[in-house]
Design a protein around this motif. Structure first.
Motif, mmCIF file in Angstrom:
data_model
loop_
_atom_site.group_PDB
_atom_site.id
_atom_site.type_symbol
_atom_site.label_atom_id
_atom_site.label_comp_id
_atom_site.label_asym_id
_atom_site.label_seq_id
_atom_site.Cartn_x
_atom_site.Cartn_y
_atom_site.Cartn_z
ATOM 1 N N ARG A 101 0.860 -1.184 0.000
ATOM 2 C CA ARG A 101 0.000 0.000 0.000
ATOM 3 C C ARG A 101 0.893 1.229 0.000
ATOM 4 O O ARG A 101 1.487 1.577 1.008
ATOM 5 C CB ARG A 101 -0.923 0.004 1.214
ATOM 6 N N VAL A 102 1.010 1.848 -1.148
ATOM 7 C CA VAL A 102 1.958 2.950 -1.318
ATOM 8 C C VAL A 102 1.217 4.271 -1.279
ATOM 9 O O VAL A 102 0.218 4.465 -1.985
ATOM 10 C CB VAL A 102 2.711 2.816 -2.655
ATOM 11 N N THR A 103 1.706 5.193 -0.440
ATOM 12 C CA THR A 103 1.155 6.537 -0.363
ATOM 13 C C THR A 103 2.293 7.539 -0.404
ATOM 14 O O THR A 103 3.469 7.176 -0.349
ATOM 15 C CB THR A 103 0.333 6.738 0.932
ATOM 16 N N GLY A 104 1.948 8.795 -0.475
ATOM 17 C CA GLY A 104 2.927 9.876 -0.458
ATOM 18 C C GLY A 104 2.205 11.180 -0.231
ATOM 19 O O GLY A 104 1.184 11.446 -0.877
ATOM 20 N N LEU A 105 2.691 11.983 0.709
ATOM 21 C CA LEU A 105 1.987 13.203 1.124
ATOM 22 C C LEU A 105 0.558 12.855 1.571
ATOM 23 O O LEU A 105 -0.361 13.652 1.431
ATOM 24 C CB LEU A 105 1.919 14.225 -0.029
ATOM 25 N N GLN A 106 0.400 11.634 2.097
ATOM 26 C CA GLN A 106 -0.898 11.120 2.526
ATOM 27 C C GLN A 106 -1.893 11.037 1.358
ATOM 28 O O GLN A 106 -3.102 11.035 1.566
ATOM 29 C CB GLN A 106 -1.464 11.970 3.678
ATOM 30 N N LEU A 107 -1.373 10.980 0.153
ATOM 31 C CA LEU A 107 -2.202 10.800 -1.036
ATOM 32 C C LEU A 107 -2.186 9.333 -1.440
ATOM 33 O O LEU A 107 -1.257 8.599 -1.101
ATOM 34 C CB LEU A 107 -1.676 11.659 -2.193
ATOM 35 N N GLU A 108 -3.200 8.918 -2.176
ATOM 36 C CA GLU A 108 -3.239 7.577 -2.729
ATOM 37 C C GLU A 108 -3.463 7.677 -4.234
ATOM 38 O O GLU A 108 -3.989 8.673 -4.724
ATOM 39 C CB GLU A 108 -4.335 6.742 -2.070
ATOM 40 N N ALA A 109 -3.051 6.637 -4.947
ATOM 41 C CA ALA A 109 -3.178 6.641 -6.404
ATOM 42 C C ALA A 109 -3.615 5.270 -6.876
ATOM 43 O O ALA A 109 -3.407 4.256 -6.195
ATOM 44 C CB ALA A 109 -1.854 7.033 -7.063
ATOM 45 N N GLU A 110 -4.220 5.236 -8.055
ATOM 46 C CA GLU A 110 -4.645 3.978 -8.655
ATOM 47 C C GLU A 110 -3.414 3.186 -9.123
ATOM 48 O O GLU A 110 -2.351 3.753 -9.403
ATOM 49 C CB GLU A 110 -5.558 4.256 -9.851
ATOM 50 N N VAL A 111 -3.598 1.854 -9.204
ATOM 51 C CA VAL A 111 -2.484 0.988 -9.590
ATOM 52 C C VAL A 111 -1.994 1.333 -10.996
ATOM 53 O O VAL A 111 -0.782 1.364 -11.255
ATOM 54 C CB VAL A 111 -2.902 -0.495 -9.508
ATOM 55 N N TRP A 112 -2.923 1.629 -11.915
ATOM 56 C CA TRP A 112 -2.505 1.916 -13.291
ATOM 57 C C TRP A 112 -1.618 3.157 -13.357
ATOM 58 O O TRP A 112 -0.659 3.205 -14.142
ATOM 59 C CB TRP A 112 -3.721 2.086 -14.206
ATOM 60 N N SER A 113 -1.945 4.167 -12.519
ATOM 61 C CA SER A 113 -1.145 5.400 -12.540
ATOM 62 C C SER A 113 0.212 5.182 -11.874
ATOM 63 O O SER A 113 1.212 5.800 -12.279
ATOM 64 C CB SER A 113 -1.897 6.549 -11.871
ATOM 65 N N ILE A 114 0.263 4.304 -10.860
ATOM 66 C CA ILE A 114 1.554 3.954 -10.258
ATOM 67 C C ILE A 114 2.426 3.234 -11.283
ATOM 68 O O ILE A 114 3.632 3.496 -11.394
ATOM 69 C CB ILE A 114 1.343 3.082 -9.005
ATOM 70 N N HIS A 115 1.800 2.341 -12.043
ATOM 71 C CA HIS A 115 2.517 1.634 -13.108
ATOM 72 C C HIS A 115 3.089 2.630 -14.127
ATOM 73 O O HIS A 115 4.265 2.535 -14.520
ATOM 74 C CB HIS A 115 1.548 0.657 -13.793
ATOM 75 N N LYS A 116 2.274 3.589 -14.533
ATOM 76 C CA LYS A 116 2.740 4.569 -15.515
ATOM 77 C C LYS A 116 3.810 5.475 -14.917
ATOM 78 O O LYS A 116 4.785 5.833 -15.606
ATOM 79 C CB LYS A 116 1.563 5.410 -16.006
ATOM 80 N N ALA A 117 3.646 5.847 -13.646
ATOM 81 C CA ALA A 117 4.646 6.699 -12.996
ATOM 82 C C ALA A 117 5.992 5.992 -12.923
ATOM 83 O O ALA A 117 7.047 6.602 -13.155
ATOM 84 C CB ALA A 117 4.171 7.089 -11.602
ATOM 85 N N LEU A 118 5.979 4.695 -12.612
ATOM 86 C CA LEU A 118 7.232 3.932 -12.577
ATOM 87 C C LEU A 118 7.859 3.845 -13.964
ATOM 88 O O LEU A 118 9.083 3.966 -14.115
ATOM 89 C CB LEU A 118 6.956 2.531 -12.032
ATOM 90 N N SER A 119 7.026 3.634 -14.977
ATOM 91 C CA SER A 119 7.542 3.563 -16.348
ATOM 92 C C SER A 119 8.195 4.879 -16.748
ATOM 93 O O SER A 119 9.292 4.896 -17.335
ATOM 94 C CB SER A 119 6.412 3.222 -17.320
ATOM 95 N N LEU A 120 7.543 5.990 -16.431
ATOM 96 C CA LEU A 120 8.099 7.296 -16.775
ATOM 97 C C LEU A 120 9.333 7.619 -15.937
ATOM 98 O O LEU A 120 10.265 8.277 -16.416
ATOM 99 C CB LEU A 120 7.037 8.379 -16.598
#
Length: 501
Positions: A101-120
């Motif tokens: 369960r990954v968060t940041g600045l107490q924000l949460e994101a969808e799995v697809w966007s985490i996947h895209k963020a890692l790719s970028l």
């Protein structure tokens, strides 16, 4: 496993051994273990694989540097690009390897966007390395900066700069000054680390007494870092710590690896109370002490009180939230350009005005990218005009121009790193040159802050540093120290990928 980090000389026969370093083998093993343990569902099957790729590619400059050193090849004294690679790996790759369960600045994101963020993120760091490598030929003719100083003059200046810097730093932290006065006071406060830097460099060369050298380490450095901590911005503390490390590396020193681990744990722990502390600074400053050192103690106390009494898994989630830049990146990707249009370069608009001091331009626009970023993406309340949210440079590239911005922006950043490495990180730099390099590199390592802010701070501090060095310059007929190489350096002394960095 190598237990030290530093600028070993290529001629050291103990370093001439082949094989992959044990620390990198351990990193690979850790990634394999995390891939087997993490579960992001069917949609996120490749998330831990991408996270591992970001981590290992981020560590690649450090690996190349270590291999070059083991084979007796010359390396640059300060591991500038390897250090940025480690920071990048921690910010963008590590979070998905330590928690499901990954968060940041107490924000949460969808799995697809985490996947895209890692790719970028992977593309972005690859672009940095490509820019660094491709620009090698074009910057090879750049003559490394090699300034000199008179040790006695530098010593006298340090004794003058340190108290002035202390007073200015205290006034900057405690007194509400108008912008036209605040910036000169902020510049004057930068005299403190410059003076401390001179003392450390001269102490390492045996040019000051051991008592003064110990006083610098045991009193001045902790006081300076505590004053930075009292401002509530942990990035300033990290920059200060890195500056000190770079002074040691630049003079051929080594730093135990465990010290970096302790420092990282300390900074991550302090993040627990930093947000509440800044809220108190903005809304309830009367609850804070009047002394900057006592204020730093209050931040530490808040951090300890905020530490969760939870299970190990929940603790890892909290730790990841405190240093992760991945989820804020994914959060931005989800909303841009679907709901929020690209900025189109707006955050870079203030770069030209960086060259003009505020006392020469009293109505100069205030840099408020952190405020605008927080409001634009709904991270802070619309009525909150005091909280600032860091805009990391990778996220800034995407928020302005999308994926093409990540590719071109990070490539340009890599080329800039190569130019700075060639200009400031020569293998035989004088102590004055090491001070300049430490000031620039420590600030540039703050990749979680927008480029215009980092560039502005670097430029303003360099102005102060060069004025100081001009005052400390050696007379033309003065004698040269035997341990300082002051001859012009060959621009092709160090060639290679991250290992040359």
């Amino acid at each position: 496993m190598s237990l030290t980090v530093g600028a070993d000389r290529a001629s050291d026969p103990s370093r001439r051994r082949g094989g992959v370093p044990l620390w990198f083998v351990a990193a690979v093993a850790g990634c394999i273990w995390a891939i087997a343990r993490r579960d992001f569902g069917a949609e996120g099957y490749f998330v831990p694989w991408l996270g591992s790729a970001v981590v290992l590619l981020g560590l690649s400059p450090a690996l190349v540097r270590d291999l070059r050193r083991r084979h007796g090849q010359a390396v640059r004294p300060i591991p500038f690009v390897p250090l940025i690679g480690v920071i990048f790996a921690v910010y963008y790759g590590l979070p998905v390897l330590i928690s499901d369960r990954v968060t940041g600045l107490q924000l949460e994101a969808e799995v697809w966007s985490i996947h895209k963020a890692l790719s970028l993120a992977l593309i972005g760091w690859a672009a940095v390395l490509a820019g660094y490598l491709v620009s090698a030929l074009s910057v090879r003719r750049v003559r490394p900066l090699n300034v000199d100083w008179d040790p006695a003059r530098a010593r006298r200046l340090a004794l003058l700069l340190i108290p002035i810097g202390l007073v200015a730093a205290g006034a900057h932290r405690l007194v509400d000054l108008p912008p036209s006065i605040a910036q000169p006071m902020r510049l004057a406060s930068s005299l403190l680390p410059v003076g401390i830097g001179i003392a450390i460099l001269q102490g390492r060369r045996g040019q000051i007494s051991r008592g003064i050298y110990l006083f610098a380490w045991l009193v001045l450095v902790p006081t300076w870092l505590a004053m930075e901590l009292s401002g509530g911005l942990l990035g300033a503390v990290v920059v200060g710590g890195l500056l000190v490390c770079m002074l040691i590396w630049g003079t051929g020193g080594r730093i135990p690896l465990w010290l970096f681990v302790v420092g990282a744990i300390t900074i991550i722990s302090l993040r627990a109370g930093a947000r509440d502390y800044r809220r108190m600074m903005n809304n309830d400053e009367h609850l804070l002490a009047s002394n900057p050192i006592e204020r730093a103690g209050q931040l530490v106390a808040l951090s300890f009180s905020a530490m969760p009494n939870q299970g190990m898994g929940e603790r890892f989630e909290k730790i990841a939230d405190r240093f992760s830049q991945l989820v804020p990146f994914a959060y931005v990707i989800e909303r841009t350009p679907a709901a929020i249009p690209h900025w189109g370069g707006e955050t870079y608009a203030s770069l030209p005005s960086t060259f003009i001091p505020r006392f020469l331009w009293p109505d100069k626009p205030v840099k408020d990218v952190g405020q605008r970023f927080g409001h634009r993406y709904g991270i802070i309340d619309a009525s909150d005009h005091s909280t600032s949210i860091n805009l990391p440079q990778l996220v800034e590239c995407y928020a302005n121009f999308g994926a093409i911005g990540v590719l071109l922006g990070m490539f340009t950043l890599g080329a800039g790193y190569r130019f700075l490495d060639q200009l400031l990180n020569g293998v035989a730099a004088s102590d004055a040159s090491v001070l300049v390099a430490a000031v620039v590199f420590s600030s540039m390592a703050n990749i979680e802050t927008d480029l215009s802010m980092v560039f502005g701070l670097v430029l303003q501090t360099l102005v102060v540093v060069f004025i100081v060095l001009r005052l400390a310059q050696r007379d033309p007929e003065g004698s040269r120290l035997p341990n300082q190489s002051l001859q012009p350096q060959s621009g092709s002394a160090v060639v290679g990928a991250g290992g040359g960095a």
